[in-house]
Design a protein around this motif. Structure first.
Motif: not given
Length: 325
Positions: A134-152
């Motif tokens: 969730s993204e606060a202060p917009d606590a009702g908003g769900l987010r799907l995050l994708t992380f990828a490996q960078g350098e190092g």
């Protein structure tokens, strides 16, 4: 200005590599006793590993939120480049450029925010992972995050998609790891690699081509409503294009289907019945001259659920204007 682009992380994992070497003395051969090789019954099966632990992933998410706040507080594009990548970075930089292009009196205040209550999904053997938060202060908003490996050992946030509803249950194995699905996975009515084309077709034709499986879903219907202009003197048309950072990530769900995150891009053409189209913000940042037609370019990411035995569903999308012709 809302936290349109905010997403990524400075922390990484540290992998300790033990290198065992055998040394002999002098110039003589030294005989060493070696144990007989283990039989198949005696061999320990290899435990699958993710590229990061859950505890480390939570630290990455927190660090990203803090760094993103600092980048926008200082209007620092270079810091964004250190914590984001791919399509997300492209639209974040465009967002910041457009913000700085306005007179200071017209700039909306930037408020701090953070991701809270994250649920992490780390697939075995991959250099990326996802999280629902969730993204606060917009606590009702769900987010799907994708992380990828960078350098190092760095982790970059490469996608953030606002969700209309919670994700379907992601399949988790006995080691607590998710399972990545191949781009050509045939489990559902749509291949993960075709999700972006189906989404683009909703905008381009209204779902007359590869977007047909998405038309009847809630997300598909919402897109059809958004693609129509309310101005009777303006005609809007859309052309799906290939994103500069083309990528698809997919996780297996408990029902045998997949959840897909994919990068997308399109151009929008506004044509006036008479006269010229007057650009508004943010397209005026690139070219304020009235013209007919007015063409703008957009990029972003989508999340699509592809169940094993039901219609695919657009779970959410987010894109941003990155240029105008």
């Amino acid at each position: 200005m809302g936290p349109l682009a905010r997403t990524r992380a400075l922390l990484g994992t540290t992998a300790a590599l033990a290198l065992l070497t055998a040394c002999s003395s002098g110039g003589e051969d030294t005989a060493t006793d070696s144990a007989p090789p283990a039989t198949a019954e005696e061999q320990t099966p290899e435990v699958p590993q993710g590229a990061i632990t859950e505890a480390q992933a939570l630290e990455v998410i927190t660090a990203y939120s803090q760094a993103n706040n600092q980048a926008y507080r200082d209007l620092d594009a270079s810091l964004l480049e250190e914590i984001e990548g791919g399509s997300l970075l492209q639209r974040s930089l465009a967002d910041l450029e457009q913000y700085l292009g306005r007179p200071e009196a017209d700039r909306e205040p930037i408020e701090d925010w953070e991701y809270i209550n994250p649920k992490v999904f780390i697939p075995a053997g991959e250099t990326w992972w996802m999280a629902q938060a969730s993204e606060a202060p917009d606590a009702g908003g769900l987010r799907l995050l994708t992380f990828a490996q960078g350098e190092g050992e760095s982790w970059l946030l490469v996608s953030v998609v606002p969700l209309m509803e919670e994700l379907p249950a992601i399949a988790i194995d006995e080691h607590g790891l998710a399972q990545a699905a191949p781009a050509d996975d045939p489990a559902g009515a749509l291949l993960p690699q075709d999700a972006a084309a189906a989404y683009g077709d909703l905008w381009e034709t209204g779902g007359e081509g590869p977007g047909v499986p998405l038309i009847t879903t809630r997300g598909g219907q919402e897109i059809l409503e958004r693609r129509s202009t309310e101005d009777p003197l303006l005609d809007a048309s859309y052309t799906a294009t290939t994103p500069e950072h083309e990528h698809t990530w997919a996780l297996r769900t408990e029902d045998g289907g997949t959840v897909v995150v994919a990068t997308v891009a399109h151009s929008e053409t506004l044509t006036a019945a008479t006269g010229e189209v007057v650009p508004g913000e943010p397209s005026a940042h690139y070219n304020p001259t009235p013209r007919n037609p007015l063409i703008t370019h957009h990029t972003g990411e989508i999340a699509v659920s592809i169940p094993a035995a039901a219609d695919p569903q657009v779970l959410g999308d987010r894109w941003h204007l990155i240029g105008a012709g």
